[in-house]
Design a protein around this motif. Structure first.
Motif, PDB file in Angstrom:
ATOM      1  N   ARG A  11       0.884  -1.174   0.000  1.00  0.00           N
ATOM      2  CA  ARG A  11       0.000   0.000   0.000  1.00  0.00           C
ATOM      3  C   ARG A  11       0.916   1.217   0.000  1.00  0.00           C
ATOM      4  N   LEU A  12       0.881   1.965  -1.086  1.00  0.00           N
ATOM      5  CA  LEU A  12       1.795   3.103  -1.244  1.00  0.00           C
ATOM      6  C   LEU A  12       1.029   4.375  -1.574  1.00  0.00           C
ATOM      7  N   TRP A  13       1.465   5.473  -0.981  1.00  0.00           N
ATOM      8  CA  TRP A  13       0.990   6.775  -1.419  1.00  0.00           C
ATOM      9  C   TRP A  13       1.725   7.100  -2.708  1.00  0.00           C
ATOM     10  N   ASN A  14       0.996   7.554  -3.696  1.00  0.00           N
ATOM     11  CA  ASN A  14       1.595   7.882  -4.982  1.00  0.00           C
ATOM     12  C   ASN A  14       1.928   9.369  -5.031  1.00  0.00           C
ATOM     13  N   LEU A  15       3.212   9.678  -4.854  1.00  0.00           N
ATOM     14  CA  LEU A  15       3.672  11.069  -4.964  1.00  0.00           C
ATOM     15  C   LEU A  15       4.450  11.258  -6.258  1.00  0.00           C
ATOM     16  N   ASN A  16       4.194  10.413  -7.217  1.00  0.00           N
ATOM     17  CA  ASN A  16       4.859  10.457  -8.512  1.00  0.00           C
ATOM     18  C   ASN A  16       4.109  11.408  -9.441  1.00  0.00           C
ATOM     19  N   GLY A  17       4.815  12.071 -10.298  1.00  0.00           N
ATOM     20  CA  GLY A  17       4.209  12.864 -11.366  1.00  0.00           C
ATOM     21  C   GLY A  17       3.162  13.861 -10.949  1.00  0.00           C
ATOM     22  N   GLU A  18       1.905  13.580 -11.306  1.00  0.00           N
ATOM     23  CA  GLU A  18       0.825  14.542 -11.127  1.00  0.00           C
ATOM     24  C   GLU A  18       0.615  14.925  -9.660  1.00  0.00           C
ATOM     25  N   ARG A  28      11.435  19.885  -6.366  1.00  0.00           N
ATOM     26  CA  ARG A  28      12.247  19.653  -5.167  1.00  0.00           C
ATOM     27  C   ARG A  28      12.452  18.159  -4.933  1.00  0.00           C
ATOM     28  N   LEU A  29      11.381  17.389  -5.123  1.00  0.00           N
ATOM     29  CA  LEU A  29      11.420  15.952  -4.869  1.00  0.00           C
ATOM     30  C   LEU A  29      12.367  15.235  -5.817  1.00  0.00           C
ATOM     31  N   SER A  30      12.463  15.719  -7.029  1.00  0.00           N
ATOM     32  CA  SER A  30      13.331  15.057  -8.004  1.00  0.00           C
ATOM     33  C   SER A  30      14.683  15.758  -8.155  1.00  0.00           C
ATOM     34  N   SER A  31      14.959  16.721  -7.280  1.00  0.00           N
ATOM     35  CA  SER A  31      16.231  17.438  -7.358  1.00  0.00           C
ATOM     36  C   SER A  31      17.308  16.717  -6.540  1.00  0.00           C
ATOM     37  N   PRO A  32      18.557  17.087  -6.716  1.00  0.00           N
ATOM     38  CA  PRO A  32      19.628  16.476  -5.919  1.00  0.00           C
ATOM     39  C   PRO A  32      19.758  17.070  -4.513  1.00  0.00           C
ATOM     40  N   ASP A  33      18.788  17.864  -4.077  1.00  0.00           N
ATOM     41  CA  ASP A  33      18.836  18.478  -2.749  1.00  0.00           C
ATOM     42  C   ASP A  33      18.550  17.408  -1.691  1.00  0.00           C
ATOM     43  N   TYR A  34      19.586  16.725  -1.282  1.00  0.00           N
ATOM     44  CA  TYR A  34      19.478  15.592  -0.369  1.00  0.00           C
ATOM     45  C   TYR A  34      18.858  16.002   0.966  1.00  0.00           C
ATOM     46  N   ARG A  56      -2.941   1.949   7.165  1.00  0.00           N
ATOM     47  CA  ARG A  56      -1.679   2.693   7.042  1.00  0.00           C
ATOM     48  C   ARG A  56      -0.917   2.253   5.795  1.00  0.00           C
ATOM     49  N   PRO A  57      -0.440   3.209   4.996  1.00  0.00           N
ATOM     50  CA  PRO A  57       0.381   2.832   3.839  1.00  0.00           C
ATOM     51  C   PRO A  57       1.734   2.279   4.281  1.00  0.00           C
ATOM     52  N   ASP A  58       2.333   1.467   3.432  1.00  0.00           N
ATOM     53  CA  ASP A  58       3.644   0.884   3.708  1.00  0.00           C
ATOM     54  C   ASP A  58       4.767   1.856   3.365  1.00  0.00           C
ATOM     55  N   GLY A  59       4.446   2.885   2.609  1.00  0.00           N
ATOM     56  CA  GLY A  59       5.453   3.846   2.186  1.00  0.00           C
ATOM     57  C   GLY A  59       4.896   4.705   1.073  1.00  0.00           C
ATOM     58  N   PHE A  60       5.803   5.209   0.225  1.00  0.00           N
ATOM     59  CA  PHE A  60       5.333   6.039  -0.886  1.00  0.00           C
ATOM     60  C   PHE A  60       6.239   5.870  -2.095  1.00  0.00           C
ATOM     61  N   ILE A  61       5.684   6.211  -3.231  1.00  0.00           N
ATOM     62  CA  ILE A  61       6.402   6.161  -4.504  1.00  0.00           C
ATOM     63  C   ILE A  61       6.575   7.608  -4.975  1.00  0.00           C
ATOM     64  N   VAL A  67      17.508   8.108 -11.361  1.00  0.00           N
ATOM     65  CA  VAL A  67      17.166   7.588 -12.686  1.00  0.00           C
ATOM     66  C   VAL A  67      15.976   8.380 -13.194  1.00  0.00           C
ATOM     67  N   ARG A  68      16.265   9.461 -13.902  1.00  0.00           N
ATOM     68  CA  ARG A  68      15.222  10.357 -14.397  1.00  0.00           C
ATOM     69  C   ARG A  68      14.186   9.596 -15.209  1.00  0.00           C
ATOM     70  N   GLY A  69      12.914   9.929 -14.974  1.00  0.00           N
ATOM     71  CA  GLY A  69      11.830   9.287 -15.698  1.00  0.00           C
ATOM     72  C   GLY A  69      11.380   7.975 -15.065  1.00  0.00           C
ATOM     73  N   SER A  70      12.031   7.559 -13.990  1.00  0.00           N
ATOM     74  CA  SER A  70      11.651   6.338 -13.286  1.00  0.00           C
ATOM     75  C   SER A  70      11.119   6.697 -11.908  1.00  0.00           C
ATOM     76  N   ALA A  71      10.541   5.713 -11.264  1.00  0.00           N
ATOM     77  CA  ALA A  71      10.005   5.913  -9.920  1.00  0.00           C
ATOM     78  C   ALA A  71      10.912   5.262  -8.896  1.00  0.00           C
ATOM     79  N   ALA A  72      10.847   5.775  -7.689  1.00  0.00           N
ATOM     80  CA  ALA A  72      11.557   5.189  -6.551  1.00  0.00           C
ATOM     81  C   ALA A  72      10.522   4.924  -5.465  1.00  0.00           C
ATOM     82  N   ILE A  73      10.812   3.970  -4.604  1.00  0.00           N
ATOM     83  CA  ILE A  73       9.894   3.611  -3.527  1.00  0.00           C
ATOM     84  C   ILE A  73      10.605   3.745  -2.192  1.00  0.00           C
ATOM     85  N   VAL A  74       9.913   4.330  -1.236  1.00  0.00           N
ATOM     86  CA  VAL A  74      10.386   4.389   0.145  1.00  0.00           C
ATOM     87  C   VAL A  74       9.427   3.526   0.956  1.00  0.00           C
ATOM     88  N   LEU A  75       9.985   2.539   1.658  1.00  0.00           N
ATOM     89  CA  LEU A  75       9.167   1.708   2.531  1.00  0.00           C
ATOM     90  C   LEU A  75       9.444   2.074   3.976  1.00  0.00           C
TER      91      LEU A  75
END
Length: 115
Positions: A11-18, A28-34, A56-61, A67-75
């Motif tokens: 179960r993931l919150w989708n914070l990708n794209g839109e 900000r999310l896709s920037s190198p600002d660690y 409760r979600p397991d994490g978010f995407i 890797v520009r144009g791809s998704a990452a997952i945080v659990l």
């Protein structure tokens, strides 16, 4: 190459794209600002922990910074701990993976430097 199989759909919150664009955080999310990303992750974790355990979600995407144009997952560590004994890891040596063959024959590949 490693693959983890979980005992159930994540179960993931989708914070990708839109979604991240509407929130005004895509750049900000896709920037190198660690540091910003670490702070954002901590805030999302805090929000996740305030949700009833049953839903409760397991994490978010989110959009990958590496890797520009791809998704990452945080659990969430809690989600991983609850499924750890039921996760199935699979490992394949990179030289035995189909991606290796694709990259080995890629037209932009160059020979390794002479030692």
């Amino acid at each position: 190459m490693a693959t983890l199989s979980f005992p159930r759909d994540l179960r993931l919150w989708n914070l990708n794209g839109e979604a991240s664009s509407r929130l005004g955080i895509y750049d900000r999310l896709s920037s190198p600002d660690y540091e910003w990303c670490q702070q954002f992750g901590a805030r999302v974790h805090e929000a996740i922990t305030q949700i009833d355990v049953a839903s409760r979600p397991d994490g978010f995407i989110y959009p990958s910074r590496r890797v520009r144009g791809s998704a990452a997952i945080v659990l969430s560590s809690e989600a991983v701990l609850s499924m750890r004994t039921q996760m199935t890891p699979q490992y394949v040596r990179f030289v035995g993976h189909p991606v290796y063959e694709q990259l080995r024959d890629h037209p932009l590949r160059v020979a390794p430097p002479a030692v």
